[in-house]
Design an enzyme around this catalytic site. Structure first.
Site, PDB file in Angstrom:
ATOM      1  CG  ASP A   1      -7.114   3.657  -1.228  1.00  0.00           C
ATOM      2  OD1 ASP A   1      -7.925   2.715  -1.230  1.00  0.00           O
ATOM      3  OD2 ASP A   1      -6.905   4.343  -0.204  1.00  0.00           O
TER       4      ASP A   1
ATOM      5  CE  LYS B   1      -4.363   1.243   0.114  1.00  0.00           C
ATOM      6  NZ  LYS B   1      -5.549   0.600  -0.455  1.00  0.00           N
TER       7      LYS B   1
HETATM    8  P1  NDP Z   1     -12.990   8.176  -3.017  1.00  0.00           P
HETATM    9  O1  NDP Z   1     -11.971   9.185  -2.637  1.00  0.00           O
HETATM   10  O2  NDP Z   1     -13.386   8.040  -4.464  1.00  0.00           O
HETATM   11  O3  NDP Z   1     -14.328   8.427  -2.176  1.00  0.00           O
HETATM   12  C1  NDP Z   1     -14.374   8.502  -0.797  1.00  0.00           C
HETATM   13  C2  NDP Z   1     -15.757   9.032  -0.453  1.00  0.00           C
HETATM   14  O4  NDP Z   1     -15.993   8.948   0.960  1.00  0.00           O
HETATM   15  C3  NDP Z   1     -15.944  10.494  -0.825  1.00  0.00           C
HETATM   16  O5  NDP Z   1     -17.272  10.697  -1.240  1.00  0.00           O
HETATM   17  C4  NDP Z   1     -15.694  11.204   0.518  1.00  0.00           C
HETATM   18  O6  NDP Z   1     -16.279  12.483   0.633  1.00  0.00           O
HETATM   19  C5  NDP Z   1     -16.377  10.226   1.441  1.00  0.00           C
HETATM   20  N1  NDP Z   1     -16.006  10.396   2.830  1.00  0.00           N
HETATM   21  C6  NDP Z   1     -14.767  10.526   3.366  1.00  0.00           C
HETATM   22  N2  NDP Z   1     -14.840  10.602   4.694  1.00  0.00           N
HETATM   23  C7  NDP Z   1     -16.165  10.520   5.011  1.00  0.00           C
HETATM   24  C8  NDP Z   1     -16.908  10.531   6.214  1.00  0.00           C
HETATM   25  N3  NDP Z   1     -16.291  10.647   7.382  1.00  0.00           N
HETATM   26  N4  NDP Z   1     -18.253  10.406   6.151  1.00  0.00           N
HETATM   27  C9  NDP Z   1     -18.879  10.284   4.975  1.00  0.00           C
HETATM   28  N5  NDP Z   1     -18.241  10.269   3.791  1.00  0.00           N
HETATM   29  C10 NDP Z   1     -16.905  10.390   3.818  1.00  0.00           C
HETATM   30  O7  NDP Z   1     -12.473   6.779  -2.448  1.00  0.00           O
HETATM   31  P2  NDP Z   1     -12.895   5.307  -2.858  1.00  0.00           P
HETATM   32  O8  NDP Z   1     -14.350   5.265  -3.166  1.00  0.00           O
HETATM   33  O9  NDP Z   1     -11.918   4.796  -3.844  1.00  0.00           O
HETATM   34  O10 NDP Z   1     -12.591   4.525  -1.489  1.00  0.00           O
HETATM   35  C11 NDP Z   1     -13.513   4.494  -0.410  1.00  0.00           C
HETATM   36  C12 NDP Z   1     -13.082   3.404   0.571  1.00  0.00           C
HETATM   37  O11 NDP Z   1     -13.048   2.152  -0.109  1.00  0.00           O
HETATM   38  C13 NDP Z   1     -11.700   3.559   1.194  1.00  0.00           C
HETATM   39  O12 NDP Z   1     -11.722   3.021   2.500  1.00  0.00           O
HETATM   40  C14 NDP Z   1     -10.817   2.710   0.298  1.00  0.00           C
HETATM   41  O13 NDP Z   1      -9.635   2.275   0.949  1.00  0.00           O
HETATM   42  C15 NDP Z   1     -11.764   1.557   0.034  1.00  0.00           C
HETATM   43  N6  NDP Z   1     -11.458   0.760  -1.139  1.00  0.00           N
HETATM   44  C16 NDP Z   1     -11.403   1.317  -2.388  1.00  0.00           C
HETATM   45  C17 NDP Z   1     -11.154   0.526  -3.494  1.00  0.00           C
HETATM   46  C18 NDP Z   1     -11.217   1.082  -4.881  1.00  0.00           C
HETATM   47  O14 NDP Z   1     -11.155   0.278  -5.817  1.00  0.00           O
HETATM   48  N7  NDP Z   1     -11.384   2.382  -5.079  1.00  0.00           N
HETATM   49  C19 NDP Z   1     -10.847  -0.901  -3.359  1.00  0.00           C
HETATM   50  C20 NDP Z   1     -11.025  -1.419  -2.009  1.00  0.00           C
HETATM   51  C21 NDP Z   1     -11.281  -0.585  -0.955  1.00  0.00           C
HETATM   52  P3  NDP Z   1     -15.397  13.819   0.390  1.00  0.00           P
HETATM   53  O15 NDP Z   1     -15.361  13.971  -1.094  1.00  0.00           O
HETATM   54  O16 NDP Z   1     -16.198  14.858   1.085  1.00  0.00           O
HETATM   55  O17 NDP Z   1     -14.055  13.576   1.010  1.00  0.00           O
END
Ligand code: NDP
Length: 447
Positions: free
Chosen positions: A167, A127
């Site tokens: 990520d 990572k």
């Molecule tokens: P993104 O950056 O695309 O999206 C993250 C989202 O979560 C944004 O909408 C963000 O809002 C929101 N967010 C952050 N903090 C909070 C909070 N406290 N409450 C509510 N919403 C929140 O990331 P991903 O979708 O890629 O990843 C999301 C999760 O999934 C992470 O934990 C990542 O490690 C995991 N993951 C991702 C993978 C992937 O393929 N992308 C694979 C496996 C796991 P804002 O824009 O306001 O920050």
């Protein structure tokens, strides 16, 4: 945790990594869940497998200097953990977020090792990331940051060594800039990163993979354990990033109604169902706040408190935002309101107490390393396609993803049952993932 060997290993981890709360949380959860397996396998202690398993093979920290649009020099901190390569080259995403530190990168690399093992593909765990905040930065600033980040990282990675991916904060744009810089420095076009653009070696269905995978996993879990499915269920998805958007699309396609979504500022609620194309445009094209959804749907409600999303009654919860977003109180409220299943799209979105509560109350629970493995799985497919110099169709990738996600559920379920509690999927997932890594570590000697 009673086993002396496990307790000793955990004490050493605590001493060596003081103040790294996320890392300690993840290690504790995994060690505690391995107890039955460790009791049955004395060769683990004899070969020092757990002592080695909780120590990353390599941890790299570096300076990332770049110039902003005003010409001012900015300095961020870059990280890469090459956690475990027993079953394949290191593989794991790059997180760009101000909260990134050594503890978060190590917890993610540690978990990634087990997740990658669960996919059934030959990938080790890694990572990386930086405390760089992409929010509000211009395209030029993002590019200069990514180029500087890769100017150090390139010497540690390679298609058969370590293959990073996206990520939080690292999407197709950032992967593109990093790939371009790697290619320029090394003068070679290889599958050194996944999540690439389709015109230069990316896999179809990679952006959709994690969100779709969570839904395939959840659907199979509902089918096998409750003889039902996502069809007709009320679903809450937290976040509105890459994982959340495609979980929304697949859950809707499978007949569920997604009634609430969030970002870090607040959540939207629409009991008739949130519209996928509006959210995708809002978040992927316009990059706006989720509160702007009200301009697409006048009946939707917005509340400026993201955590309050868990007070809404639903059948299925899919946390897809970030770590520790659901504590014990949130989970108690969900269960009181009739929750039947929860699957983790995000990494470690539930605190330890929240997870224990779900298992004790026989809520169907898909732990992150199993339920969100779809992303890294399709990254693995991207590596295969790059090696073959060939591209599969969207349908081919999607079909393989669905089949493998269902297989992961079945493997975890069988293992949980074998160890006495079908609902304890934490134990099922950790033992299933660990077993393969441990066997490979023993076979390869003390390295
Ligand atoms: P993104 O950056 O695309 O999206 C993250 C989202 O979560 C944004 O909408 C963000 O809002 C929101 N967010 C952050 N903090 C909070 C909070 N406290 N409450 C509510 N919403 C929140 O990331 P991903 O979708 O890629 O990843 C999301 C999760 O999934 C992470 O934990 C990542 O490690 C995991 N993951 C991702 C993978 C992937 O393929 N992308 C694979 C496996 C796991 P804002 O824009 O306001 O920050």
């Amino acid at each position: 945790m009673k086993n002396k060997y496990l307790c000793d290993v955990y004490e050493t981890v605590k001493k060596r990594n003081p103040n790294e709360s996320e890392y300690l949380q993840a290690v504790y959860e995994v060690l505690a869940s391995l107890e039955d397996y460790v009791n049955e396998h004395p060769e683990l202690e004899k070969n020092g497998v757990l002592e080695r398993f909780v120590e990353a093979e390599r941890f790299i920290q570096f300076r990332v200097p770049w110039a902003d649009d005003q010409g001012k020099v900015q300095v961020n901190r870059g990280f890469r953990v090459q956690y475990n390569s027993a079953i394949g080259p290191y593989k794991g995403g790059i997180r760009l977020h101000p909260s990134v530190n050594a503890s978060i990168i190590k917890f993610l690399g540690f978990e990634q090792t087990l997740k990658n093992s669960l996919t059934g593909l030959p990938m080790g765990g890694g990572k990386g990331g930086s405390d760089f905040d992409p929010k509000g930065k211009s395209d030029g600033e993002i590019m200069r940051f990514c180029q500087s980040f890769m100017t150090e990282l390139y010497r540690h990675i390679g298609p058969d060594t370590d293959v990073p991916a996206g990520d939080i904060g690292t999407g197709a744009r950032e992967v593109g800039y990093m790939f371009g810089q790697y290619k320029r420095i090394k003068n070679e076009f290889t599958g050194v990163l996944t999540g690439k653009g389709l015109s230069f070696g990316g896999s179809l269905a990679r952006p959709e993979a994690t969100g779709y995978g969570v839904c395939y996993y959840t659907n199979k879990m509902l089918e096998v354990m409750m003889k039902t499915s996502l069809a007709g269920k009320k679903v809450i998805i937290s976040g509105s990033g890459n994982v959340a958007i495609y979980a929304l699309q697949k859950a809707t396609q499978l007949g569920a109604t997604v009634i609430a979504m969030s970002d870090s500022s607040g959540y939207i609620y629409q009991p008739k169902g949130i519209d996928f194309s509006s959210i995708r445009e809002l978040k992927e094209v316009k990059r706006q706040r989720i509160s702007e959804y009200l301009s697409y749907d006048k009946e939707a409600i917005y509340e400026a408190n993201p955590k309050a999303i868990w007070k809404i009654p639903c059948d299925v919860a899919l946390p897809c935002a970030t770590q520790n977003e659901l504590d014990l109180d949130c989970v108690k409220k969900l269960v009181e309101n009739g929750l039947i299943a929860l699957a983790e799209g995000a990494n470690m979105p539930c605190t330890l107490e929240a997870t224990e509560y779900l298992i004790e109350h026989h809520i169907l629970y898909g732990p992150a390393k199993a339920a969100n493995a779809g992303g890294v799985m399709v990254s693995g497919f991207e590596m295969s396609q790059n090696s073959m110099r060939y591209a599969w169709t969207f349908e081919e990738v999607d079909q393989k993803l669905k089949h493998q996600m269902e297989q992961i559920f079945l493997n975890v379920y069988e293992c949980s049952k074998h160890y006495g509690n079908a609902y304890d999927s934490v134990k099922g997932a950790n033992i299933t993932g660990f077993k393969k890594v441990a066997e490979a570590m023993i076979a390869q000697g003390i390295v």
